[in-house]
Design a protein around this motif. Structure first.
Motif: not given
Length: 351
Positions: A240-252
């Motif tokens: 039902f949901f896609t896997n989130p893709i994160l930039d460096d700031a979001q990942l931190a």
């Protein structure tokens, strides 16, 4: 063409949810598809395209307009070149390519829906995506009122995305063309660790394509991802949901939340996603936010086999499903600061 009025749409979806359409047209040829689209556009009538119905969440009020069900047929295999009509059942087409000893889409077995939907979502599973084998897509352009042939590059494929998804009101997919591989009956090199483990081989190895297909079907069935009318865990849209893709700031920020909530030794799933970004697991987020398998007390619940599937237990409404989805989104956001995005297309409703 077949035409019905005040026609139920729920039976045309894998969720078995949604109200009726003002008018339902079933088209069995490309010419009928184009004619129905042009008629609706000329009249200014809202148009809903339905293929296999495996990626649709239709509101309880239904759809005020014309629903066009694409039921075209065509399986043309010449050497390693495959052309599918948009209405072909995808999982049947995969089986036929494997029977022909060809590789490239064998790990996409068991995915419900029609062939025409595969380029729209850039359908993928178990280490394969259709974008790696699609050469061309034939589509009707509602803006120019022409039938176009788009190359792979022109489709602008990315993770669960494409030119067609970017402009959902513009293109109607008619045919999809693939370049498969003749590897003497062997699969493409296995990319997905779970598949390799189940087969007792290493990632990068090849196995008989029929064995790879059978193993993927078994893995999917264990997660409720193979349609079975008797199993309510399959009354869903798959993930039902896609896997989130994160930039460096979001990942931190995400890793800091994980450490704070679960402890510094917990490492969430993380996979390179290109352009310096990282993909994490929506299923992991949902589970760790407290929404485990079978979660829910109402007629819409998380699958008992897979946390990424929201299911209709038999008498749910679309609003029941959306209430559950909103609860999951809010819970994951509160726990980890990530907002999940729904993969199915919503019609007349939104999260």
């Amino acid at each position: 063409m077949q035409e019905l009025h005040d026609a139920p749409l729920a039976p045309l979806t894998t969720f078995r949810l949604g109200g009726p359409a003002t008018r339902l047209i079933t088209a069995t040829t490309d010419a009928e598809v184009v004619a129905a689209v042009r008629e609706a556009d000329d009249a200014g009538t809202p148009l809903l395209i339905i293929g296999g119905g495996s990626n649709l969440v239709i509101g309880d009020k239904g759809f005020e307009g014309t629903a066009l069900r694409i039921a075209t047929r065509g399986f043309d295999l010449s050497g390693t070149a495959l052309e599918l009509a948009a209405g072909e059942t995808w999982t049947d087409a995969v089986a036929r390519t494997v029977e022909a000893g060809l590789a490239g889409i064998e790990c996409l077995a068991g995915i419900p829906g029609s062939a025409g939907a595969t380029p729209i979502q850039n359908v993928g599973a178990y280490g394969q995506e259709v974008s790696s084998t699609i050469t061309e897509v034939v589509a009707y352009d509602r803006t120019t009122r022409e039938t176009l042939t788009l190359t792979n590059a022109e489709c602008a494929f990315s993770y669960r995305h494409s030119r067609f998804k970017e402009h959902p009101e513009r293109y109607v997919v008619l045919r999809v063309r693939f370049a498969l591989e003749d590897a003497d009956g062997l699969s493409a090199p296995l990319k997905y660790a779970e598949t390799a483990r189940a087969l007792g081989v290493e990632p990068g190895d090849r196995v008989p394509a029929a064995t790879a297909r059978r193993t993927v079907l078994e893995l999917r069935a264990g997660k409720g991802m193979v349609l079975d009318p008797a199993d309510h865990d399959t009354w869903s849209a798959g993930s039902f949901f896609t896997n989130p893709i994160l930039d460096d700031a979001q990942l931190a920020a995400f890793l800091a939340r994980v450490s704070e909530r679960l402890g510094p030794d917990v490492a969430p799933p993380a996979f390179p996603a290109g352009d310096g970004r990282t993909k994490t697991s929506a299923a992991w987020l949902i589970d760790r936010a407290g929404f485990t398998k079978g979660y829910g007390a109402g007629p819409a619940r998380i699958s008992t086999k897979h946390t990424l599937a929201l299911t209709n237990r038999g008498d749910a409404t679309t609003e029941d499903l959306l209430a559950l989805a909103r609860e999951v989104v809010a819970g994951v956001r509160e726990a980890f600061g990530i907002t999940l995005v729904n993969e199915p297309v919503t019609v007349g409703v939104s999260l």
